[in-house]
Design a protein around this motif. Structure first.
Motif, PDB file in Angstrom:
ATOM      1  N   UNK A  24      -4.403  55.992  46.094  1.00 25.18           N
ATOM      2  CA  UNK A  24      -3.251  55.253  45.144  1.00 25.18           C
ATOM      3  C   UNK A  24      -2.528  56.138  44.927  1.00 25.18           C
ATOM      4  N   UNK A  25      -1.701  56.747  44.617  1.00 24.86           N
ATOM      5  CA  UNK A  25      -0.197  57.537  44.334  1.00 24.86           C
ATOM      6  C   UNK A  25       0.708  56.756  45.837  1.00 24.86           C
ATOM      7  N   UNK A  26       0.560  56.699  46.969  1.00 27.13           N
ATOM      8  CA  UNK A  26       1.037  55.789  48.403  1.00 27.13           C
ATOM      9  C   UNK A  26      -0.153  55.961  49.355  1.00 27.13           C
ATOM     10  N   UNK A  27       0.604  54.908  50.355  1.00 24.72           N
ATOM     11  CA  UNK A  27      -0.458  54.379  50.894  1.00 24.72           C
ATOM     12  C   UNK A  27      -0.357  55.823  51.842  1.00 24.72           C
ATOM     13  N   UNK A  28       0.870  56.216  52.252  1.00 21.24           N
ATOM     14  CA  UNK A  28       1.143  56.909  53.668  1.00 21.24           C
ATOM     15  C   UNK A  28       0.672  58.630  53.044  1.00 21.24           C
ATOM     16  N   UNK A  29       0.733  59.167  51.975  1.00 26.10           N
ATOM     17  CA  UNK A  29       0.681  60.542  51.154  1.00 26.10           C
ATOM     18  C   UNK A  29      -0.629  60.672  51.907  1.00 26.10           C
ATOM     19  N   UNK A  30      -1.938  60.551  51.935  1.00 27.42           N
ATOM     20  CA  UNK A  30      -2.663  61.446  52.708  1.00 27.42           C
ATOM     21  C   UNK A  30      -2.493  61.560  53.809  1.00 27.42           C
ATOM     22  N   UNK A  31      -1.703  60.154  54.648  1.00 27.46           N
ATOM     23  CA  UNK A  31      -2.197  60.737  55.764  1.00 27.46           C
ATOM     24  C   UNK A  31      -0.758  62.139  56.248  1.00 27.46           C
ATOM     25  N   UNK A  32       0.268  62.278  55.768  1.00 26.36           N
ATOM     26  CA  UNK A  32       1.205  63.230  55.354  1.00 26.36           C
ATOM     27  C   UNK A  32       0.464  64.855  55.043  1.00 26.36           C
ATOM     28  N   UNK A  33      -0.190  64.436  54.109  1.00 26.32           N
ATOM     29  CA  UNK A  33      -1.038  66.132  54.148  1.00 26.32           C
ATOM     30  C   UNK A  33      -2.698  66.362  54.965  1.00 26.32           C
ATOM     31  N   UNK A  34      -2.969  65.264  55.443  1.00 23.21           N
ATOM     32  CA  UNK A  34      -4.101  65.703  57.184  1.00 23.21           C
ATOM     33  C   UNK A  34      -3.059  65.828  57.419  1.00 23.21           C
ATOM     34  N   UNK A  35      -2.015  65.145  58.396  1.00 26.01           N
ATOM     35  CA  UNK A  35      -0.542  66.001  59.029  1.00 26.01           C
ATOM     36  C   UNK A  35      -0.480  67.567  59.045  1.00 26.01           C
ATOM     37  N   UNK A  36      -0.339  67.827  58.011  1.00 22.95           N
ATOM     38  CA  UNK A  36      -0.131  69.450  57.547  1.00 22.95           C
ATOM     39  C   UNK A  36      -1.728  69.939  57.404  1.00 22.95           C
ATOM     40  N   UNK A  37      -2.487  69.000  56.743  1.00 17.30           N
ATOM     41  CA  UNK A  37      -3.561  70.474  57.349  1.00 17.30           C
ATOM     42  C   UNK A  37      -3.815  70.326  59.082  1.00 17.30           C
ATOM     43  N   UNK A  38      -4.165  69.968  59.867  1.00 26.58           N
ATOM     44  CA  UNK A  38      -4.456  70.069  60.645  1.00 26.58           C
ATOM     45  C   UNK A  38      -3.514  70.900  61.785  1.00 26.58           C
ATOM     46  N   UNK A  39      -2.199  70.641  61.423  1.00 25.86           N
ATOM     47  CA  UNK A  39      -1.171  72.540  61.735  1.00 25.86           C
ATOM     48  C   UNK A  39      -1.733  73.517  61.371  1.00 25.86           C
ATOM     49  N   UNK A  40      -1.438  73.293  60.370  1.00 29.50           N
ATOM     50  CA  UNK A  40      -2.679  74.857  59.110  1.00 29.50           C
ATOM     51  C   UNK A  40      -3.878  75.176  59.935  1.00 29.50           C
ATOM     52  N   UNK A  41      -4.488  74.729  60.205  1.00 26.76           N
ATOM     53  CA  UNK A  41      -6.324  74.997  60.886  1.00 26.76           C
ATOM     54  C   UNK A  41      -5.475  75.661  62.134  1.00 26.76           C
ATOM     55  N   UNK A  42      -4.883  74.645  62.737  1.00 29.14           N
ATOM     56  CA  UNK A  42      -4.289  75.438  63.911  1.00 29.14           C
ATOM     57  C   UNK A  42      -3.853  76.600  64.169  1.00 29.14           C
ATOM     58  N   UNK A  43      -3.135  76.947  63.068  1.00 35.96           N
ATOM     59  CA  UNK A  43      -2.879  78.193  63.141  1.00 35.96           C
ATOM     60  C   UNK A  43      -3.027  79.063  62.787  1.00 35.96           C
ATOM     61  N   UNK A  44      -4.540  79.116  61.983  1.00 36.69           N
ATOM     62  CA  UNK A  44      -5.810  80.033  60.962  1.00 36.69           C
ATOM     63  C   UNK A  44      -6.191  80.174  62.925  1.00 36.69           C
ATOM     64  N   UNK A  45      -7.260  79.270  63.480  1.00 33.44           N
ATOM     65  CA  UNK A  45      -7.405  79.779  64.522  1.00 33.44           C
ATOM     66  C   UNK A  45      -6.764  80.306  65.589  1.00 33.44           C
ATOM     67  N   UNK A  46      -4.928  80.329  65.803  1.00 35.54           N
ATOM     68  CA  UNK A  46      -4.984  81.179  66.885  1.00 35.54           C
ATOM     69  C   UNK A  46      -4.352  82.408  66.158  1.00 35.54           C
ATOM     70  N   UNK A  47      -4.850  82.065  64.432  1.00 36.07           N
ATOM     71  CA  UNK A  47      -4.874  84.492  64.434  1.00 36.07           C
ATOM     72  C   UNK A  47      -6.138  85.037  65.175  1.00 36.07           C
ATOM     73  N   UNK A  48      -6.899  83.558  65.373  1.00 39.24           N
ATOM     74  CA  UNK A  48      -8.450  84.904  66.494  1.00 39.24           C
ATOM     75  C   UNK A  48      -8.160  85.646  67.331  1.00 39.24           C
ATOM     76  N   UNK A  49      -8.170  86.895  67.479  1.00 36.51           N
ATOM     77  CA  UNK A  49      -7.731  87.881  68.644  1.00 36.51           C
ATOM     78  C   UNK A  49      -8.208  87.708  69.390  1.00 36.51           C
ATOM     79  N   UNK A  50      -7.953  87.864  70.727  1.00 41.60           N
ATOM     80  CA  UNK A  50      -9.234  87.803  72.125  1.00 41.60           C
ATOM     81  C   UNK A  50      -8.573  86.437  72.967  1.00 41.60           C
ATOM     82  N   UNK A  51      -9.568  86.486  74.345  1.00 41.66           N
ATOM     83  CA  UNK A  51      -9.974  85.540  74.698  1.00 41.66           C
ATOM     84  C   UNK A  51     -11.402  85.202  74.276  1.00 41.66           C
ATOM     85  N   UNK A  52     -11.077  83.126  75.237  1.00 42.16           N
ATOM     86  CA  UNK A  52     -12.773  82.555  74.250  1.00 42.16           C
ATOM     87  C   UNK A  52     -12.672  81.855  75.202  1.00 42.16           C
ATOM     88  N   UNK A  53     -12.366  82.142  76.797  1.00 42.65           N
ATOM     89  CA  UNK A  53     -12.741  80.774  77.991  1.00 42.65           C
ATOM     90  C   UNK A  53     -13.804  81.219  78.407  1.00 42.65           C
TER      91      UNK A  53
END
Length: 289
Positions: free
Chosen positions: A168-197
């Motif tokens: 409602x505020x801006x059509x592009x705003x939720x898309x920018x928020x999504x992009x930032x959230x995915x980056x944050x999620x990637x950084x969080x999972x990379x803090x998981x210690x160890x290898x998982x292959x």
């Protein structure tokens, strides 16, 4: 004598990192669920065209799910989750930029939906496969229920109305928020210690893994019927979700924020179901539940 129930084992820090990363990712998914159909509805009111978005979002599951599973059995699951989230962040940032420039159209949304669905097949396969590596077997039921709970909260209960409200505020705003959230999620999972292959005892080809996995699934007395049942449920769900935004806006006359709240009611029910599922399984067994 009545047997005293054992105290539940702690899930551990590794699980909670997975839980946090998944929660952020699912919140981003939910924002998209609330915002992208509204964006498409500004371009057309044709129900067939609108439903095409859902088709292209879920088509990769039909085409690539088995391949994604075979690849996840070869790759480090933690790194895979981070990489696919960064891909999704890039896709949303690109679409957001096109919206701002006035260059976004249905073709852009169609291509984006297909690419996001493809990334989701890999991400979800990796996340599900990572769970048994970070919790004990005794905690699998509880860990899975918590992951489904945070998925329901993010996808529908919190994410969908937030996405509609941001739109409602801006059509592009939720898309920018999504992009930032995915980056944050990637950084969080990379803090998981160890290898998982996964450890592999022998070298095999990808095609051989696919044939073995599909053959095993076809012969499984429980999973194959469960796959068919789940597939039928997804078909029924997609028939309604594909045009749900038009039903909410045109038939019910709801505003954009009302569409998000309508999605949230289903999310609340999913949260209740996921929270009581371990209790039901303890008393009724998995099959009966």
């Amino acid at each position: 004598m009545n047997r005293v129930p054992e105290a539940p084992q702690p899930l551990g820090g590794k699980f909670w990192r997975l839980f946090t990363s998944s929660g952020i990712s699912n919140l981003a998914d939910g924002i998209a669920i609330g915002a992208v159909p509204l964006l498409a509805a500004t371009m057309t009111r044709d129900p067939v065209v609108i439903s095409g978005l859902v088709t292209l979002q879920f088509l990769p599951w039909l085409l690539f799910a088995a391949l994604a599973g075979a690849l996840v059995d070869r790759w480090d699951r933690k790194v895979t989750m981070a990489a696919t989230n960064l891909v999704r962040a890039s896709l949303f940032a690109t679409v957001a930029l096109l919206v701002i420039l006035g260059r976004a159209n249905l073709t852009v949304l169609y291509v984006g939906a297909f690419l996001l669905g493809t990334a989701e097949t890999v991400y979800d396969s990796a996340a599900r496969a990572l769970l048994p590596q970070v919790v004990s077997r005794a905690n699998l039921e509880r860990g899975n229920a918590l992951l489904f709970t945070v998925e329901s909260v993010g996808n529908r209960f919190a994410g969908a109305p937030l996405g509609a409200w941001l739109f409602v505020f801006a059509a592009a705003l939720p898309l920018w928020v999504d992009s930032a959230a995915y980056v944050l999620a990637a950084l969080v999972i990379l803090t998981l210690s160890g290898r998982y292959r996964p450890e592999r005892t022998e070298t095999t080809t990808l095609s051989a893994d696919l044939r073995e996995g599909l053959g095993w699934l076809r012969r499984h007395s429980m999973l194959f019927p469960l796959m068919l049942t789940t597939g039928g449920e997804v078909i029924a769900y997609s028939m309604t979700s594909g045009v749900f935004v038009l039903y909410a806006l045109d038939s019910l006359g709801l505003p954009e924020t009302g569409y998000g709240l309508l999605l949230a009611t289903g999310g609340f029910a999913a949260i209740v179901g996921s929270l009581i599922s371990p209790w039901l399984v303890d008393r009724l067994s998995r099959t009966v539940a």
